[in-house]
Design a protein around this motif. Structure first.
Motif, PDB file in Angstrom:
ATOM      1  N   GLU A  42       0.809  -1.323   0.047  1.00 12.39           N
ATOM      2  CA  GLU A  42      -0.015   0.070  -0.066  1.00 12.39           C
ATOM      3  C   GLU A  42       0.836   1.207   0.027  1.00 12.39           C
ATOM      4  OE1 GLU A  42      -2.877  -0.335  -0.739  1.00 12.39           O
ATOM      5  OE2 GLU A  42      -3.844  -2.103   0.024  1.00 12.39           O
ATOM      6  N   ARG A  45       2.480   1.514  -3.586  1.00 14.24           N
ATOM      7  CA  ARG A  45       1.257   2.258  -4.434  1.00 14.24           C
ATOM      8  C   ARG A  45       1.113   3.793  -4.197  1.00 14.24           C
ATOM      9  NH1 ARG A  45      -3.101  -2.738  -3.834  1.00 14.24           N
ATOM     10  NH2 ARG A  45      -1.978  -4.069  -5.559  1.00 14.24           N
ATOM     11  N   GLU A  48       3.926   5.728  -5.737  1.00 15.62           N
ATOM     12  CA  GLU A  48       3.444   5.765  -7.098  1.00 15.62           C
ATOM     13  C   GLU A  48       2.640   6.761  -7.539  1.00 15.62           C
ATOM     14  OE1 GLU A  48       2.115   1.851  -8.371  1.00 15.62           O
ATOM     15  OE2 GLU A  48       4.476   0.949  -8.030  1.00 15.62           O
TER      16      GLU A  48
END
Length: 393
Positions: A42, A45, A48
């Motif tokens: 998580e 992500r 990102e």
């Protein structure tokens, strides 16, 4: 800001970083119910998306050192607090630290077009100062009832011309970012909850006494708005049977008997009747009186000014006592412009609440002035929009 968290876990991580500042993966893992591998997924992500960035190595807790992460330092939120007589606008970073704050006198009765021209000019001034290239979101407070999902004021008593105006949609187009709109006292409550006197309290009332009177209700750490968004409109609870006419169309409302406007009116009447030489002198000099004049007269020992403050505090305290008996909060915060009246007002409110509410409700109940003053609403506005943007799309 175009990215949003993809799930509740990511939303929780963003909120922790907003409220607690930069943190290590290991420390975040202590606060969320995720396995180490799931947490790593998580966080990666979120990295990102650009919502969070790496922030160096954390202090060692034994073994391999963890990496710190933080919210993207380039994120900028706009907080706008529209009062009856002034506008406050501030820009914050993603951790809701105030980077710049402007205040400007403005009569909300001039209507939404004039008010928002002023808001946009102040926002442009903050941008031009180099604090923000643009805004990732904005939270707006207005001094009247708001249909929260749509961001639309509904029949606000002290805001002629605002009924049904699409505040959220209009400002979103002008600012080029998502906008959320709420009642101003709800934003004040959120500001005091985030950075003020209510930081450690989950259930509290936040009473704003200004031109009008309203109450923010926080339950389990969340603002309670009611079914349609009008919860907390205590200024229109009847305080005096068959009392003075109120702007809402009823009679005897608390707001008609004690608020900034009511206090100014009573002070002028007292001066004209020869009850206060201090107020009469100020009236002659200024051509009018405000709550600030009453506070100054009270500080000078003027008995009439002190009586006006105590009477208003007693009426307000009677209404708050009913709320305390009903809600049983852990804290009552008093804020707004009229709190310049200080501890004379606070003492009168406390006396009524402690006298009228049950001992079980008031035995450990602090009733205090807010810590943040005029910054509470703008911090609350930034908190409002960040809550929205840090929730799953």
């Amino acid at each position: 800001m175009t990215a949003r968290p993809a799930n509740a876990h990511q939303a929780r991580l963003l909120t922790l970083l907003r409220d607690g500042g930069p943190n290590s993966r290991a420390q975040l893992g202590d606060q969320v119910d995720l396995s180490r591998s799931k947490l790593a997924v998580e966080v990666d992500r979120l990295l990102e998306t650009g919502l969070v960035v790496a922030d160096g190595l954390a202090a060692s807790r034994g073994g391999r050192r963890s990496h710190n992460i933080r919210l993207n330092p380039e994120l900028r939120f706009l907080g706008v607090d529209i009062g009856a007589t002034s506008v406050d606008v501030a820009v914050t970073n993603a951790e809701l630290e105030t980077l710049g704050h402007l205040n400007h006198p403005m009569d909300v009765r001039e209507g939404p077009v004039a008010v928002f021209e002023q808001v946009l000019a102040m926002a442009a001034k903050l941008r031009a100062s180099g604090l923000a290239e643009g805004f990732d979101g904005a939270g707006i407070g207005v001094p009247g009832p708001v249909r929260f999902p749509e961001g639309i004021p509904v029949a606000p008593p002290i805001m002629p011309g605002w009924d049904g105006f699409p505040v959220r949609e209009a400002l979103s187009q002008e600012l080029g970012c998502p906008v959320m709109v709420d009642n101003d006292v709800n934003l004040m409550a959120m500001g005091e909850q985030h950075a003020g006197v209510a930081r450690t309290v989950a259930d509290f009332l936040c009473v704003k006494i200004g031109t009008g009177i309203g109450c923010g209700i926080v339950v389990g750490g969340e603002v309670y708005r009611g079914t349609t968004g009008s919860a907390g409109d205590i200024g229109h609870i009847q305080a005096v049977p068959d009392g003075r006419p109120c702007a809402c169309g009823n009679r005897g409302c608390l707001e008609a008997h004690f608020s900034g406007a009511a206090l100014a009116r009573d002070a002028v009447e007292a001066a004209q009747q020869g009850l206060s030489a201090e107020l009469a002198s100020r009236l002659e000099t200024n051509g009018g009186l405000t709550a600030v004049d009453v506070a100054a007269a009270a500080s000078a020992g003027d008995a009439t000014a002190l009586d006006l403050i105590r009477e208003g505090g007693n009426r307000t305290g009677q209404v708050i006592a009913g709320l305390v008996s009903f809600f049983n909060p852990g804290l009552v915060v008093i804020g707004g412009g009229v709190t310049g009246l200080g501890h004379t007002l606070l003492a009168a409110i406390r006396t009524q609440v402690y006298r009228q509410s049950l001992p079980l409700a008031t035995g450990n109940l602090p009733i205090v002035l807010g810590e943040l003053g005029p910054t509470a609403g703008v911090i609350g506005g930034a908190r409002l929009i960040s809550d929205h943007l840090f929730s799953p799309a």
